[in-house]
Design a protein around this motif. Structure first.
Motif, PDB file in Angstrom:
ATOM      1  N   ASN A 194      73.943  13.798  60.250  1.00  0.00           N
ATOM      2  CA  ASN A 194      72.585  14.734  60.853  1.00  0.00           C
ATOM      3  C   ASN A 194      71.345  14.468  60.755  1.00  0.00           C
ATOM      4  OD1 ASN A 194      74.662  15.349  62.655  1.00  0.00           O
ATOM      5  ND2 ASN A 194      75.729  17.071  60.509  1.00  0.00           N
ATOM      6  N   LEU A 195      70.553  13.464  60.341  1.00  0.00           N
ATOM      7  CA  LEU A 195      69.208  13.433  59.469  1.00  0.00           C
ATOM      8  C   LEU A 195      68.492  12.802  60.809  1.00  0.00           C
ATOM      9  CD1 LEU A 195      70.204  11.392  56.377  1.00  0.00           C
ATOM     10  CD2 LEU A 195      70.027  14.326  56.566  1.00  0.00           C
ATOM     11  N   ASP A 196      67.404  12.787  61.198  1.00  0.00           N
ATOM     12  CA  ASP A 196      66.008  12.314  61.462  1.00  0.00           C
ATOM     13  C   ASP A 196      65.281  11.703  60.959  1.00  0.00           C
ATOM     14  OD1 ASP A 196      66.810  14.814  63.130  1.00  0.00           O
ATOM     15  OD2 ASP A 196      63.944  15.631  62.985  1.00  0.00           O
ATOM     16  N   LEU A 197      64.393  10.192  61.383  1.00  0.00           N
ATOM     17  CA  LEU A 197      64.797   8.912  61.405  1.00  0.00           C
ATOM     18  C   LEU A 197      63.680   8.243  62.197  1.00  0.00           C
ATOM     19  CD1 LEU A 197      65.223   6.185  59.789  1.00  0.00           C
ATOM     20  CD2 LEU A 197      66.416   6.153  62.452  1.00  0.00           C
ATOM     21  N   ILE A 198      62.479   8.700  61.698  1.00  0.00           N
ATOM     22  CA  ILE A 198      60.962   7.017  61.450  1.00  0.00           C
ATOM     23  C   ILE A 198      61.615   5.851  60.774  1.00  0.00           C
ATOM     24  CG2 ILE A 198      58.451   7.049  61.403  1.00  0.00           C
ATOM     25  CD1 ILE A 198      58.764  10.353  61.444  1.00  0.00           C
ATOM     26  N   ALA A 199      61.455   5.081  61.493  1.00  0.00           N
ATOM     27  CA  ALA A 199      61.634   3.369  61.027  1.00  0.00           C
ATOM     28  C   ALA A 199      60.936   2.686  61.707  1.00  0.00           C
ATOM     29  CB  ALA A 199      62.991   3.462  60.524  1.00  0.00           C
ATOM     30  N   THR A 200      60.290   1.737  61.276  1.00  0.00           N
ATOM     31  CA  THR A 200      59.913  -0.044  62.278  1.00  0.00           C
ATOM     32  C   THR A 200      60.791  -0.261  63.535  1.00  0.00           C
ATOM     33  OG1 THR A 200      59.159  -0.475  59.672  1.00  0.00           O
ATOM     34  CG2 THR A 200      59.793  -2.573  61.882  1.00  0.00           C
ATOM     35  N   LYS A 201      60.709  -0.007  64.327  1.00  0.00           N
ATOM     36  CA  LYS A 201      61.148  -0.957  65.586  1.00  0.00           C
ATOM     37  C   LYS A 201      61.048  -2.404  65.976  1.00  0.00           C
ATOM     38  CE  LYS A 201      60.400   3.488  67.828  1.00  0.00           C
ATOM     39  NZ  LYS A 201      62.401   4.159  67.987  1.00  0.00           N
ATOM     40  N   LEU A 202      62.489  -2.431  65.795  1.00  0.00           N
ATOM     41  CA  LEU A 202      62.062  -4.266  66.117  1.00  0.00           C
ATOM     42  C   LEU A 202      62.211  -4.610  67.968  1.00  0.00           C
ATOM     43  CD1 LEU A 202      62.390  -6.832  64.510  1.00  0.00           C
ATOM     44  CD2 LEU A 202      65.069  -6.691  65.352  1.00  0.00           C
ATOM     45  N   GLU A 203      61.383  -5.616  68.115  1.00  0.00           N
ATOM     46  CA  GLU A 203      61.298  -6.124  69.348  1.00  0.00           C
ATOM     47  C   GLU A 203      62.758  -6.588  69.635  1.00  0.00           C
ATOM     48  OE1 GLU A 203      57.292  -7.414  71.359  1.00  0.00           O
ATOM     49  OE2 GLU A 203      58.561  -9.430  70.718  1.00  0.00           O
ATOM     50  N   ILE A 204      62.818  -6.432  71.517  1.00  0.00           N
ATOM     51  CA  ILE A 204      63.307  -6.958  71.403  1.00  0.00           C
ATOM     52  C   ILE A 204      63.774  -7.051  73.414  1.00  0.00           C
ATOM     53  CG2 ILE A 204      66.387  -7.132  73.006  1.00  0.00           C
ATOM     54  CD1 ILE A 204      67.099  -5.139  69.857  1.00  0.00           C
ATOM     55  N   ALA A 246      55.371 -10.392  56.214  1.00  0.00           N
ATOM     56  CA  ALA A 246      56.451 -11.332  55.353  1.00  0.00           C
ATOM     57  C   ALA A 246      57.895 -10.811  55.611  1.00  0.00           C
ATOM     58  CB  ALA A 246      56.430 -10.633  53.937  1.00  0.00           C
ATOM     59  N   LYS A 247      57.808  -9.911  56.133  1.00  0.00           N
ATOM     60  CA  LYS A 247      58.904  -9.096  56.759  1.00  0.00           C
ATOM     61  C   LYS A 247      59.256  -9.580  58.262  1.00  0.00           C
ATOM     62  CE  LYS A 247      59.560  -4.444  57.600  1.00  0.00           C
ATOM     63  NZ  LYS A 247      59.909  -3.203  56.712  1.00  0.00           N
ATOM     64  N   GLN A 248      58.409  -9.804  58.538  1.00  0.00           N
ATOM     65  CA  GLN A 248      58.557 -10.355  60.345  1.00  0.00           C
ATOM     66  C   GLN A 248      59.382 -11.715  60.219  1.00  0.00           C
ATOM     67  OE1 GLN A 248      55.978  -8.524  63.765  1.00  0.00           O
ATOM     68  NE2 GLN A 248      54.853  -9.895  63.155  1.00  0.00           N
ATOM     69  N   TYR A 249      58.773 -13.046  59.280  1.00  0.00           N
ATOM     70  CA  TYR A 249      59.106 -13.553  58.659  1.00  0.00           C
ATOM     71  C   TYR A 249      60.357 -14.014  58.773  1.00  0.00           C
ATOM     72  CZ  TYR A 249      54.887 -16.425  58.270  1.00  0.00           C
ATOM     73  OH  TYR A 249      53.113 -17.081  58.401  1.00  0.00           O
ATOM     74  N   MET A 250      60.986 -13.252  57.626  1.00  0.00           N
ATOM     75  CA  MET A 250      62.178 -12.857  57.427  1.00  0.00           C
ATOM     76  C   MET A 250      63.319 -12.335  58.404  1.00  0.00           C
ATOM     77  SD  MET A 250      62.717 -10.857  53.596  1.00  0.00           S
ATOM     78  CE  MET A 250      64.288 -11.647  53.560  1.00  0.00           C
ATOM     79  N   LEU A 251      62.946 -11.303  58.785  1.00  0.00           N
ATOM     80  CA  LEU A 251      63.946 -11.080  60.156  1.00  0.00           C
ATOM     81  C   LEU A 251      63.770 -11.829  61.313  1.00  0.00           C
ATOM     82  CD1 LEU A 251      62.143  -7.306  60.451  1.00  0.00           C
ATOM     83  CD2 LEU A 251      64.781  -7.660  60.191  1.00  0.00           C
ATOM     84  N   LEU A 280      58.359  -4.338  67.274  1.00  0.00           N
ATOM     85  CA  LEU A 280      57.613  -3.469  68.627  1.00  0.00           C
ATOM     86  C   LEU A 280      57.014  -2.166  68.278  1.00  0.00           C
ATOM     87  CD1 LEU A 280      58.655  -3.455  71.504  1.00  0.00           C
ATOM     88  CD2 LEU A 280      60.297  -1.564  70.736  1.00  0.00           C
ATOM     89  N   SER A 281      56.810  -1.205  67.176  1.00  0.00           N
ATOM     90  CA  SER A 281      56.476  -0.737  66.439  1.00  0.00           C
ATOM     91  C   SER A 281      55.923  -1.255  64.883  1.00  0.00           C
ATOM     92  CB  SER A 281      57.198   0.558  65.930  1.00  0.00           C
ATOM     93  OG  SER A 281      57.758   0.345  64.175  1.00  0.00           O
ATOM     94  N   LYS A 282      54.100  -0.803  64.869  1.00  0.00           N
ATOM     95  CA  LYS A 282      53.918  -0.866  63.201  1.00  0.00           C
ATOM     96  C   LYS A 282      55.066  -0.969  62.187  1.00  0.00           C
ATOM     97  CE  LYS A 282      49.083   0.501  63.652  1.00  0.00           C
ATOM     98  NZ  LYS A 282      47.851   0.796  63.508  1.00  0.00           N
ATOM     99  N   ASN A 283      54.587  -1.393  61.280  1.00  0.00           N
ATOM    100  CA  ASN A 283      55.407  -1.696  60.050  1.00  0.00           C
ATOM    101  C   ASN A 283      55.318  -0.060  59.419  1.00  0.00           C
ATOM    102  OD1 ASN A 283      57.626  -2.974  57.906  1.00  0.00           O
ATOM    103  ND2 ASN A 283      55.834  -3.339  56.881  1.00  0.00           N
ATOM    104  N   CYS A 284      56.333   0.613  59.350  1.00  0.00           N
ATOM    105  CA  CYS A 284      56.110   2.098  58.973  1.00  0.00           C
ATOM    106  C   CYS A 284      56.208   1.643  57.091  1.00  0.00           C
ATOM    107  CB  CYS A 284      57.641   3.021  58.754  1.00  0.00           C
ATOM    108  SG  CYS A 284      57.313   3.906  59.496  1.00  0.00           S
ATOM    109  N   TYR A 285      54.890   1.742  56.517  1.00  0.00           N
ATOM    110  CA  TYR A 285      54.744   1.394  55.741  1.00  0.00           C
ATOM    111  C   TYR A 285      53.677   1.947  55.479  1.00  0.00           C
ATOM    112  CZ  TYR A 285      54.427  -1.297  51.098  1.00  0.00           C
ATOM    113  OH  TYR A 285      53.646  -1.880  49.750  1.00  0.00           O
TER     114      TYR A 285
END
Length: 199
Positions: free
Chosen positions: A128-138, A58-63, A148-153
């Motif tokens: 100053n916070l670390d981040l782990i999130a979903t990466k978008l392919e470019i 669903a998120k990939q469709y939207m993006l 680019l990565s698995k959906n971080c969910y």
């Protein structure tokens, strides 16, 4: 020296009052194009609500609908502007107070989000916070609309945390979340908090 405590925060709905994905799309394309897009995407969104398609599709469709074909330069520019100028308008004060408390204690703080890294990283860097999130392919300087990565969910949140941090290094782990997508993240913690910053 490794901090003795690790604090894991979901982002959308936990730290924020709104969904940063939806806010970001509206910021970039405007209300009219957003409304037209949501009508066009409504069959897919209905299928998602009925659990006929998974969250990541669903998120990939939207993006893909809104951003496929945009240049990397343009996308990173609007992502940076949104991150630094607009995220602050949807934050929960109680969540930011808790983050400040963890900072005072010298804890390692990580934002673990299904949202896209591009528009969270500048805000995380500023705070100053670390981040782990979903990466978008470019590819070749163009947004493809795919991940680019698995959906971080869900389980992927726990997997990504354990890939990047040795949990045995920490005496105590805190986790904060607000949805079923945070279940596995909360299970990593010694102390977990569900919807803790709601009034």
């Amino acid at each position: 020296m490794v901090s003795t405590s690790l604090s894991l925060f979901d982002f959308d709905g936990t730290i924020t009052t709104d969904d940063s994905l939806i806010k970001f799309i509206r910021f970039v394309v405007g209300d009219t194009k957003f409304a037209i897009g949501m009508v066009a995407l409504s069959p897919m969104l209905t299928a998602y609500k009925l659990k006929l398609i998974p969250n990541y599709k669903a998120k990939q469709y939207m993006l893909s609908y809104f951003f496929k074909g945009m240049t990397e330069e343009k996308f990173m520019q609007v992502a940076n502007e949104y991150s630094l100028n607009h995220i602050d308008t949807i934050l929960r004060p109680k969540a930011m107070e808790k983050i400040a408390w963890h900072k005072e204690q010298g804890h390692k703080i990580v934002i673990v989000s299904a949202s896209i890294e591009c528009w969270l990283k500048p805000w995380c860097n500023k705070n100053n916070l670390d981040l782990i999130a979903t990466k978008l392919e470019i590819k070749n300087g163009i947004v493809t609309g795919k991940f680019l990565s698995k959906n971080c969910y869900g389980i992927e949140k726990a997997n990504r945390v354990q890939e990047q941090y040795n949990l045995d290094d920490y005496d105590h782990i805190y986790a904060y979340g607000d949805s079923r997508g945070d279940t596995e993240l909360l299970e990593l913690a010694d102390e977990s908090f569900y919807k803790p910053f709601r009034d």
